[in-house]
Scaffold this active site. Structure first.
Site, PDB file in Angstrom:
ATOM      1  N   TYR A  48       0.855  -1.186   0.000  1.00  0.00           N
ATOM      2  CA  TYR A  48       0.000   0.000   0.000  1.00  0.00           C
ATOM      3  C   TYR A  48       0.886   1.229   0.000  1.00  0.00           C
ATOM      4  CZ  TYR A  48      -3.472   3.442   1.414  1.00  0.00           C
ATOM      5  OH  TYR A  48      -4.286   4.546   1.462  1.00  0.00           O
ATOM      6  N   ASP A  89      -2.923   5.688  -2.692  1.00  0.00           N
ATOM      7  CA  ASP A  89      -3.855   6.691  -2.193  1.00  0.00           C
ATOM      8  C   ASP A  89      -3.819   7.892  -3.131  1.00  0.00           C
ATOM      9  OD1 ASP A  89      -5.249   8.600  -0.777  1.00  0.00           O
ATOM     10  OD2 ASP A  89      -4.020   8.485   1.031  1.00  0.00           O
ATOM     11  N   HIS A 116      -7.369   4.588  -4.808  1.00  0.00           N
ATOM     12  CA  HIS A 116      -8.653   4.958  -4.224  1.00  0.00           C
ATOM     13  C   HIS A 116      -8.830   6.468  -4.205  1.00  0.00           C
ATOM     14  CE1 HIS A 116      -6.960   5.975  -0.223  1.00  0.00           C
ATOM     15  NE2 HIS A 116      -6.307   4.831  -0.243  1.00  0.00           N
ATOM     16  N   GLU A 118     -11.292   9.562  -2.609  1.00  0.00           N
ATOM     17  CA  GLU A 118     -12.144   9.788  -1.453  1.00  0.00           C
ATOM     18  C   GLU A 118     -13.138  10.917  -1.685  1.00  0.00           C
ATOM     19  OE1 GLU A 118      -9.303  12.289   1.523  1.00  0.00           O
ATOM     20  OE2 GLU A 118      -8.518  10.399   0.733  1.00  0.00           O
ATOM     21  N   CYS A 126      -6.420  13.905   7.292  1.00  0.00           N
ATOM     22  CA  CYS A 126      -6.205  12.499   7.616  1.00  0.00           C
ATOM     23  C   CYS A 126      -7.539  11.882   8.027  1.00  0.00           C
ATOM     24  CB  CYS A 126      -5.196  12.375   8.756  1.00  0.00           C
ATOM     25  SG  CYS A 126      -5.016  10.696   9.384  1.00  0.00           S
ATOM     26  N   ARG A 161     -13.295   5.552  -1.629  1.00  0.00           N
ATOM     27  CA  ARG A 161     -13.201   5.703  -0.183  1.00  0.00           C
ATOM     28  C   ARG A 161     -14.238   6.729   0.273  1.00  0.00           C
ATOM     29  NH1 ARG A 161      -8.026   8.035   3.363  1.00  0.00           N
ATOM     30  NH2 ARG A 161      -9.300   9.532   4.527  1.00  0.00           N
ATOM     31  N   GLU A 191     -13.917   4.479   5.604  1.00  0.00           N
ATOM     32  CA  GLU A 191     -12.900   4.970   6.532  1.00  0.00           C
ATOM     33  C   GLU A 191     -13.477   5.201   7.929  1.00  0.00           C
ATOM     34  OE1 GLU A 191     -10.115   4.902   7.479  1.00  0.00           O
ATOM     35  OE2 GLU A 191      -8.894   6.559   6.774  1.00  0.00           O
ATOM     36  N   ASN A 213      -8.986  -0.368   7.038  1.00  0.00           N
ATOM     37  CA  ASN A 213      -7.772   0.390   7.320  1.00  0.00           C
ATOM     38  C   ASN A 213      -7.385   0.195   8.776  1.00  0.00           C
ATOM     39  OD1 ASN A 213      -5.711   2.253   7.519  1.00  0.00           O
ATOM     40  ND2 ASN A 213      -7.032   4.056   7.356  1.00  0.00           N
TER      41      ASN A 213
END
Length: 303
Positions: A48, A89, A116, A118, A126, A161, A191, A213
């Site tokens: 990842y 990410d 991914h 989001e 974060c 995400r 998430e 995660n």
């Protein structure tokens, strides 16, 4: 030697095959290319590439300060060093739908197996911090549709995400996930789930692969591989763990150096030269050199 022998297209195809089995795949976070090689050597399923880690590597907080160029460049450096699939990410896609389309193709060219996108607003935060805000349904859907339309390799995994759980609750997260799947998302990354029950509820509500995660100091407990497998999770990531381990060791080592004037007390905690050389595959490079530079200058006369 040099880079991985498996092509990006083959990594993507094999990744899709593994996902289709329904087994749980473990993807530790690689904080640099060397750690990606270590992850492969230990027999994990993939690597990842965390946006938070890439930002931290630059000395920056994870608040959307990194650029597509920086992320793609580092992503390529990491992905090409391992035969494992790399999941990266892509934050919020680095702009509006057309920018996001470019993001997808740039990361595809970088050799990743999946990415991914989001649904946070810009600038993002974060995922396990408070105060997050998410975009509306229409914007979230447009991001995923743009990503799906932009990919050229159908095996490139487009994962959605959603961070809406922290802002609006579990039911909203399930509804958002269903919308993103209808928009074309191949997998869902919910998430900051609070507990296993919430992961299980999400799993029951969707039919595509789901990611968990497991990040330290976050909203979720650190569930075991078996716990996550039992409820049907397909991928588990450990995004910052190796970086935290490395930096924690570095902090203790520097403290020891400051106190004693030497790293001697820290040597037992260090990776040995032999272990490093094994990870780097020095022997194969040596064989290559031997095969090329195998002539004897003494047999040649001067003219």
């Amino acid at each position: 030697m040099l880079y991985a022998k498996t092509t990006p297209a083959e990594k993507r195809r094999l990744f899709r095959e593994r996902l289709a089995t329904g087994e749980l795949l473990q993807f530790p976070g690689a904080f640099n290319p060397l750690s990606a090689k270590l992850i492969q050597s230990k027999g994990f399923d993939g690597v990842y590439i965390s946006g938070a880690v890439l930002a931290a590597d630059l000395g920056l907080p994870d608040i959307g300060l990194t650029t597509l160029t920086e992320v793609a460049g580092r992503g390529q450096q990491i992905a090409r060093m391992t035969d494992l699939p790399a999941l990266i990410d892509a934050d919020t896609g680095f702009g509006e739908p057309l920018n996001l389309a470019r993001t997808v193709q740039t990361l595809e060219d970088a050799g990743v197996a999946g990415l991914h996108i989001e649904d946070q607003v810009n600038p993002k935060r974060c995922g396990h911090l408070d105060g997050k805000a998410v975009v509306d349904n229409d914007t979230a859907v447009k991001r995923i549709k743009s990503a799906v339309d932009a990919r050229r390799d159908e095996n490139l995994l487009i994962m959605a995400r959603t961070d809406i759980r922290a802002a609006e609750g579990l039911d909203a997260a399930i509804d958002r996930a269903k919308m993103l799947i209808d928009a074309g998302a191949d997998a869902i990354f919910p998430e900051a789930m609070k507990d296993l029950r919430e992961f299980e509820a999400m799993r029951a509500a969707i039919e595509v692969p789901m990611l968990a995660n497991m990040t330290e100091f976050g909203k979720s407990e650190l569930f075991t591989k078996q716990q996550l497998s039992d409820i049907g999770v397909n991928i588990v990531i450990y995004p910052v763990s190796l970086l935290r381990l490395a930096m924690g060791s570095a902090v203790r080592g520097l403290d020891s150096l400051k106190e004693t004037g030497s790293f001697q007390a820290s040597v037992p905690e260090m990776q040995t030269r032999a272990e490093l050389y094994e990870t780097l595959d020095y022997e194969e490079y040596n064989h290559f050199d031997s095969g090329i530079f195998n002539f004897d200058l003494s047999t040649h006369t001067k003219h």
